[in-house]
Design a protein around this motif. Structure first.
Motif, mmCIF file in Angstrom:
data_model
loop_
_atom_site.group_PDB
_atom_site.id
_atom_site.type_symbol
_atom_site.label_atom_id
_atom_site.label_comp_id
_atom_site.label_asym_id
_atom_site.label_seq_id
_atom_site.Cartn_x
_atom_site.Cartn_y
_atom_site.Cartn_z
ATOM 1 N N GLU A 87 7.695 4.462 2.125
ATOM 2 C CA GLU A 87 8.013 5.874 2.306
ATOM 3 C C GLU A 87 6.718 6.686 2.247
ATOM 4 O OE1 GLU A 87 11.568 8.824 0.797
ATOM 5 O OE2 GLU A 87 11.178 6.938 -0.213
ATOM 6 N N GLY A 88 6.573 7.575 3.207
ATOM 7 C CA GLY A 88 5.368 8.402 3.239
ATOM 8 C C GLY A 88 4.174 7.671 3.822
ATOM 9 N N PHE A 89 4.439 6.575 4.499
ATOM 10 C CA PHE A 89 3.369 5.788 5.111
ATOM 11 C C PHE A 89 2.522 6.654 6.040
ATOM 12 C CE2 PHE A 89 1.960 3.414 8.856
ATOM 13 C CZ PHE A 89 1.192 2.419 8.269
ATOM 14 N N ASP A 90 1.217 6.555 5.886
ATOM 15 C CA ASP A 90 0.322 7.387 6.696
ATOM 16 C C ASP A 90 -0.929 6.592 7.028
ATOM 17 O OD1 ASP A 90 -1.241 9.255 7.901
ATOM 18 O OD2 ASP A 90 -1.687 10.362 6.056
ATOM 19 N N GLN B 220 -3.401 4.750 -5.680
ATOM 20 C CA GLN B 220 -3.565 3.478 -4.973
ATOM 21 C C GLN B 220 -2.537 3.263 -3.879
ATOM 22 O OE1 GLN B 220 -4.521 -0.042 -7.471
ATOM 23 N NE2 GLN B 220 -3.973 1.315 -9.170
ATOM 24 N N LYS B 221 -1.465 4.060 -3.930
ATOM 25 C CA LYS B 221 -0.307 3.817 -3.078
ATOM 26 C C LYS B 221 -0.665 3.762 -1.592
ATOM 27 C CE LYS B 221 4.408 5.437 -2.392
ATOM 28 N NZ LYS B 221 5.425 6.421 -2.768
ATOM 29 N N ALA B 222 -1.421 4.730 -1.099
ATOM 30 C CA ALA B 222 -1.689 4.816 0.338
ATOM 31 C C ALA B 222 -2.397 3.557 0.842
ATOM 32 C CB ALA B 222 -2.531 6.055 0.640
ATOM 33 N N LEU C 244 -0.144 -3.494 3.120
ATOM 34 C CA LEU C 244 1.139 -4.201 3.130
ATOM 35 C C LEU C 244 1.792 -4.131 4.508
ATOM 36 C CD1 LEU C 244 3.448 -5.687 1.809
ATOM 37 C CD2 LEU C 244 4.287 -3.513 0.890
ATOM 38 N N ALA C 245 1.822 -2.952 5.098
ATOM 39 C CA ALA C 245 2.444 -2.794 6.416
ATOM 40 C C ALA C 245 1.704 -3.643 7.442
ATOM 41 C CB ALA C 245 2.430 -1.327 6.839
ATOM 42 N N PHE C 246 0.399 -3.637 7.341
ATOM 43 C CA PHE C 246 -0.409 -4.394 8.291
ATOM 44 C C PHE C 246 -0.155 -5.898 8.152
ATOM 45 C CE2 PHE C 246 -4.344 -6.763 9.167
ATOM 46 C CZ PHE C 246 -4.534 -6.431 10.501
ATOM 47 N N VAL C 247 -0.177 -6.373 6.922
ATOM 48 C CA VAL C 247 0.000 -7.808 6.705
ATOM 49 C C VAL C 247 1.412 -8.245 7.107
ATOM 50 C CG1 VAL C 247 0.038 -9.652 4.985
ATOM 51 C CG2 VAL C 247 -1.762 -7.912 4.905
ATOM 52 N N LEU C 248 2.393 -7.427 6.781
ATOM 53 C CA LEU C 248 3.760 -7.769 7.179
ATOM 54 C C LEU C 248 3.863 -7.838 8.700
ATOM 55 C CD1 LEU C 248 6.709 -8.320 6.549
ATOM 56 C CD2 LEU C 248 7.104 -5.849 6.452
ATOM 57 N N PRO D 158 5.100 3.406 11.873
ATOM 58 C CA PRO D 158 4.506 3.237 13.206
ATOM 59 C C PRO D 158 2.979 3.222 13.115
ATOM 60 C CG PRO D 158 5.429 5.452 12.931
ATOM 61 C CD PRO D 158 5.699 4.716 11.658
ATOM 62 N N GLY D 159 2.361 2.538 14.046
ATOM 63 C CA GLY D 159 0.900 2.547 14.105
ATOM 64 C C GLY D 159 0.259 1.780 12.980
ATOM 65 N N ARG D 160 0.535 0.523 12.883
ATOM 66 C CA ARG D 160 0.010 -0.268 11.764
ATOM 67 C C ARG D 160 -1.314 -0.929 12.115
ATOM 68 N NH1 ARG D 160 5.162 -0.938 12.715
ATOM 69 N NH2 ARG D 160 4.735 -2.782 13.975
#
Length: 981
Positions: free
Chosen positions: A685-688, A756-758, A764-768, A795-797
């Motif tokens: 959530e809030g991925f940027d 650290q979240k961002a 994580l999104a990239f590796v997944l 989107p846009g990983r």
RNA sequence: GGGCGAUUAGCUCAGUUGGCUAGAGCGCACGGAUCACACCCGUGAGGUCACAGGUUCGAGUCCUGUAUCGCCCACCA
């Protein structure tokens, strides 16, 4: 949150959604290139399944592997074609349809008109073709469905006609009167490869044939010779008795005549080297059983046929096509009543009658048991009858003049195969290394077969198939109708048949007018159809529209790889190479991947009769298509066979079916993938993407990227080498052990920390994303399903500075991961390894001391370098070992009441946990292990020869190892000493 | 008869060109309803690499032989 994945992984839903997505765009339907030179195409042509039945697990394996290859290359952005279709499978299909009609309606084929019967087979074909295509789609096969072909459709039929004409024109098709493998049950000719040899417990019967005139041999008068035979019934067609010229009795007997019992025919005794001399002591079974006299029956035995040819013997066929004794097919002297009595008897009935006759007449000298190989029809399973018959053949070793320039002339080195013969066209690419088998050992099968190839009988006495495009008329050089007279497209040969000379004509394809005029003039079309393999041989290019020069052919031929089972290397693979070279001028594929045969848990072939088969659709129902594919691929190493334990199961609808507990492995993996992805997305959530800064990555980020980079390059290399199990286990380890067990567990803490979240989210999104791509060829549905959701959530990983974002509409056409090699960092991997070992050691102590979830404190006495690493990452240790605090330093004292263990050279103290006895036992065990290793290494290093001769790096390694052992031993001894105080 | 292959943990299998204390999954034992997953998590036990020789400093890996099992090919006196 609508983006969230469903709580439990449900294969049925995901598979349906994803199949709909794939059908919504021409992802699997590549356009032919417009001739651009840089267009890299990749082609696989499916081994067309027979329309006899639904697909079985072997097909599931075969097509899973093809789909893995094709998806891999598609993601590498090749212009990728997987050509699907089905095979009409002449004999096999006709047989199943005949059986069904007989069972359901009590009718035989001959109760139908030819066209009506073909209509019935066609209906069967339509049904099973639909079933098969449905099964392939259910498995996730990314075939180009718009190009689906059938070996008897118009496009393929055109190629068959074109090729037949070409062969005919080149003089490679001829009419042969030959002994063929005749199946009396189906009344059709079988190729040698269609004959199965089985050991049969039979007998040698010793039959006495009286001499026309008694002869004196070595001072003894003899009035008969004794022949040994396993097939007494063929004696009716004997036309000579042969003996070895080296036989001492030969001088007296050769040239004499014997009177054939029952028939009364006078036949000569001849000399032929082929006859085995009798020798009761010999290792050779034939010599032990031999009497030195061989009955010669040219019409009913291949050896005897050869002898007959050598000695110009008459050929007397005593059987009808159904295997019964008959005087209507070449036997003219069946005049004696004894002979008349036998007419109409089945061959095995006649065998008994004849043996009985000899017994009665006191001409049966002996009967001995004899186990021997007998050819059986692979279709009807009755013994093959060598039968004299007119058949069409293809000459496979005849040089083809006009191909000499392109393919060379003369024999291929070490063989008797001309380079410009059909066999040569298939053999040469293997010899030259242009054609490759994987595993390599199968090239021997291919090579041996081609080197010993005999002419190919292509007539089949069936109705279902490509009807032979030859018209005939009685008479030598029968005149052609006017319409055909001037057509150079017509070839004509004359041949002798049972009914005298006949003229044969093969009109060129596309000249229906000529065919009509021929028939109007009394020419008759051949009743037979072509061997199924004739059309299968053309499959790699007939499907692309050959003989037209289609854009498909230009773009996708030659193809890349053929993926099949070893049983059809000879029947099919070799013939495709042969015809590809002959028709198109190039081999149809470069690599032939031969996969294992699936057996049941006891190593038996899966078969209907044993009831041990597994229906892929059942596996898809019970475990999901991806689970089935995962399991099949993970079992695919380069062994010849794979065993799949079979377990019965009751479906919700009450059906008793077979499945395999092996599929649990795949299902569990898919479930894990689903849930890990679900968890990841809950945390995105809030991925940027803009929030990512490579400089802010922590050690776990850099570690997982390093592991990913290594994994993706190893997976790519493995797939390039046609390995299936290996890449899957690499991915399994990366995904489950690295990503889920460690990275995600640490990430849980970071996701709660805004600072650290961002970074964690982006990594994580990239590796997944990359895991989904790498897994996609193996488990396409679930990965595509997750990818679609992930694209909504994140989107846009990409990772700025590391890898650009390159999202595609669908995972199936996304870029195959590459280019992360710079992220490989062995120092980081080593640091995390040490951290993991430390965490495991703490967990082990928790377990042993029953302190599962209590909060504990730990410290360590570690060598300086190690202490630094541990302190740098002490938070990681605390998080996953559930520690309050963890500190390491060189020479740190052991606290009172601390449990101790050794992690390499590091002494680890878990505070306020004691059980002295357990502790002693554990440390003693560790000590023993260390001592064992130390001793082995010391022994090696004490050996001068090792130190002097082994590679220096190996010796250095051993020395380093020994030092480690010494350190560890010191440490464990210190711990023991403290404990004993 | 010829050819190819297999034999490694209870089961199914990995083990690259010989080189750390032979690995995985399932199963087993023990602990765990912790907020992704019990189709799960944590920890552990378990192997004279079919047998006998040989080559080598060193063999699960190479060579020879034996045994057991499987597949393919071969003209049925």
């Amino acid at each position: 949150m609508t983006e969230q994945l469903a709580k439990a992984y449900d294969p049925q839903t995901v598979e349906a959604q994803v199949n709909a997505l794939w059908a919504s765009a021409p992802y699997f339907h590549p356009a032919p290139s417009d001739g651009a030179a840089d267009c890299k195409a990749y082609t696989i042509v499916i081994p067309p399944p027979n329309v006899t039945a639904a697909l079985h697990l072997g097909h599931a394996l075969n097509n899973t592997l093809q789909d893995i290859l094709i998806r891999f290359r598609r993601m590498q952005q090749f212009r990728t074609l997987w050509m699907p279709g089905t095979d009409h499978a002449g004999i096999a299909t006709q047989t199943v349809v005949e059986k069904r009609i007989l069972a359901e309606e009590g009718k035989r084929r001959t109760d139908f008109e030819r066209d009506a019967f073909i209509g019935r087979v066609q209906a069967w074909k339509d049904e099973y073709e639909a079933t098969i295509i449905g099964q392939l789609k259910a498995m996730g096969c990314s075939c180009d469905w718009q190009r689906t072909r059938f070996t008897m459709d118009d496009v393929c039929a055109k190629a068959v006609r074109a090729n037949f004409f070409k062969l005919f024109k080149d003089g490679l098709i001829y009419r042969g009167k030959r002994l063929v493998n005749w199946d009396p049950a189906t009344q059709t000719v079988l190729a040698d490869d269609e004959v199965e040899h089985e050991t049969v417990q039979g007998h040698f019967w010793y039959l006495r044939y009286p001499l026309a005139t008694p002869v004196e041999v070595d001072g003894r008068q003899i009035d008969h010779v004794t022949v040994a035979t396993t097939r007494p019934e063929t004696m009716l067609g004997d036309t000579a008795i042969a003996m070895n010229p080296g036989d001492p009795r030969a001088a007296a007997l050769v040239g004499q005549r014997v009177r054939l019992p029952i028939v009364g025919r006078l036949i000569p005794i001849i000399a032929d080297e082929h006859v085995v001399l009798p020798n009761p002591e010999s290792d050779d079974e034939k010599a032990r059983f031999s009497t030195g006299f061989l009955k010669v029956t040219p019409a009913h035995d291949p050896d005897d046929w050869q002898i007959g040819q050598r000695h110009d013997l008459p050929i007397i066929n005593v059987m009808a096509p159904d295997g019964s004794i008959s005087d209507k097919y070449g036997w003219e002297d069946a005049t004696e009543p004894e002979a008349q009595n036998l007419l109409g008897m089945d061959r095995f009935e006649a065998r008994e009658a004849i043996v009985e006759w000899f017994r009665q007449e006191k001409l049966l000298e002996d009967v001995r048991d004899y186990a021997h190989e007998v050819g059986h029809s692979y279709r009807s399973h009755v013994p093959i009858e060598p039968y004299l018959s007119d058949q069409w053949y293809i000459a496979v070793k005849k040089p083809i003049e006009h191909l000499a320039e392109k393919f060379g002339a003369g024999l291929i080195e070490g063989t008797d195969v001309p380079a410009n013969s059909l066999a040569g066209l298939a053999l040469k690419p293997l010899v030259d290394g242009r054609l490759q088998f994987i595993p390599e050992r199968y090239s021997k099968t291919y090579q041996n077969w081609l080197e010993n190839l005999r002419d190919w009988p292509i007539s089949r006495q069936l109705w279902w198939g490509h009807r032979i495009p030859i018209w005939s008329k009685a008479g030598r050089d029968a005149p052609l109708p006017d319409q055909c007279a001037g057509a150079d497209a017509i070839q004509s040969i004359s041949a002798e048949s049972d009914e005298g000379p006949v003229t044969f004509v093969c009109p060129a394809p596309g000249h229906e007018d000529q065919e009509a005029s021929l028939e109007a003039a009394g020419w008759i079309r051949d009743n037979d159809v072509l061997d199924t393999w004739f059309s299968s041989a053309l499959w790699p290019f007939s499907t692309m529209g050959w003989p037209e020069e289609t854009p498909e052919l230009k773009t996708f031929y030659p193809g890349d790889v053929l993926c099949t089972a070893r049983e059809i290397i000879t029947l099919w693979v070799s013939r495709m190479v042969m015809m590809g070279q002959y028709c198109v001028g190039d081999i149809p594929f470069k690599d032939v991947y031969i996969h294992a045969m699936i057996q049941d848990g006891q190593g038996r072939k899966m078969s209907k009769s044993l009831g041990n088969g597994i229906d892929p659709l059942v596996a898809i129902d019970s475990h999901g298509a991806d689970a089935m594919r995962f399991t099949l691929a993970s079992m695919t190493t380069d062994t010849q066979d794979i065993r799949m334990p079979v377990a019965p199961m009751t479906l919700p609808d009450g059906r008793e079916v077979n499945t395999s507990p092996k599929f649990d492995v795949g299902r569990n993996f898919c479930n894990k993938l689903w849930n890990a992805s679900r968890f990841a997305m809950m945390n995105l959530e809030g991925f940027d993407p803009a929030g990512f800064d490579a400089a802010r990555m922590d050690v776990t980020d850099r570690w997982i990227l390093s592991r990913l980079a290594a994994t993706q390059s190893e997976v790519t290399a493995a797939l390039d080498a046609f390995k299936f199990s290996e890449p899957l286990s690499l991915l399994y380890r990366f995904f489950w052990n690295d990503l889920c067990d460690w990275y995600l567990e640490w990430a849980k803490f970071r996701m709660r920390d805004e600072a650290q979240k961002a970074t964690a989210q982006n990594v994580l999104a990239f590796v997944l994303d990359r895991v989904l791509r790498l897994l996609h060829p193996f488990v396409p549905f679930i990965t595509e399903g997750i990818y679609q959701k992930l694209s909504e959530v994140a989107p846009g990983r990409g990772l700025t500075g590391i890898a650009p974002a390159d999202a595609a509409q669908a995972l199936t056409v996304s870029q195959w991961p590459a280019g992360l090699d710079g992220q490989i960092d062995s120092d980081i991997e080593e640091e995390i390894r040490v951290v993991q070992e430390t965490i495991r050691a703490v967990r082990d102590i928790r377990n042993k001391y029953n302190k599962a979830s209590e909060s504990l404190t730990a410290s360590a006495d570690a060598p300086e370098a190690m202490a630094q690493i541990l302190n740098r990452h002490s938070q990681l240790v605390c998080q996953l070992a559930l520690l309050e605090s963890f500190q390491a330093s060189q020479g740190a004292p052991k606290p009172n009441n601390a449990a101790t263990t050794l992690v390499e050279e590091t002494k680890l103290y878990v505070h306020d946990v004691i059980d002295r006895e357990a502790e002693l036992a554990r440390l003693e065990k560790q000590k023993q292990e260390i001592e064992r290793g130390k001793k082995a290494t010391e022994g090696k290093l004490a050996n001068e020869n090792f130190v002097n001769r082994a590679k220096p790096e190996v010796v250095a390694q051993a020395r380093e190892r020994l030092e480690q052992f010494q350190e560890q031993l010191k440490a464990v001894e210190a711990l023991l000493a403290e404990l004993k105080d």
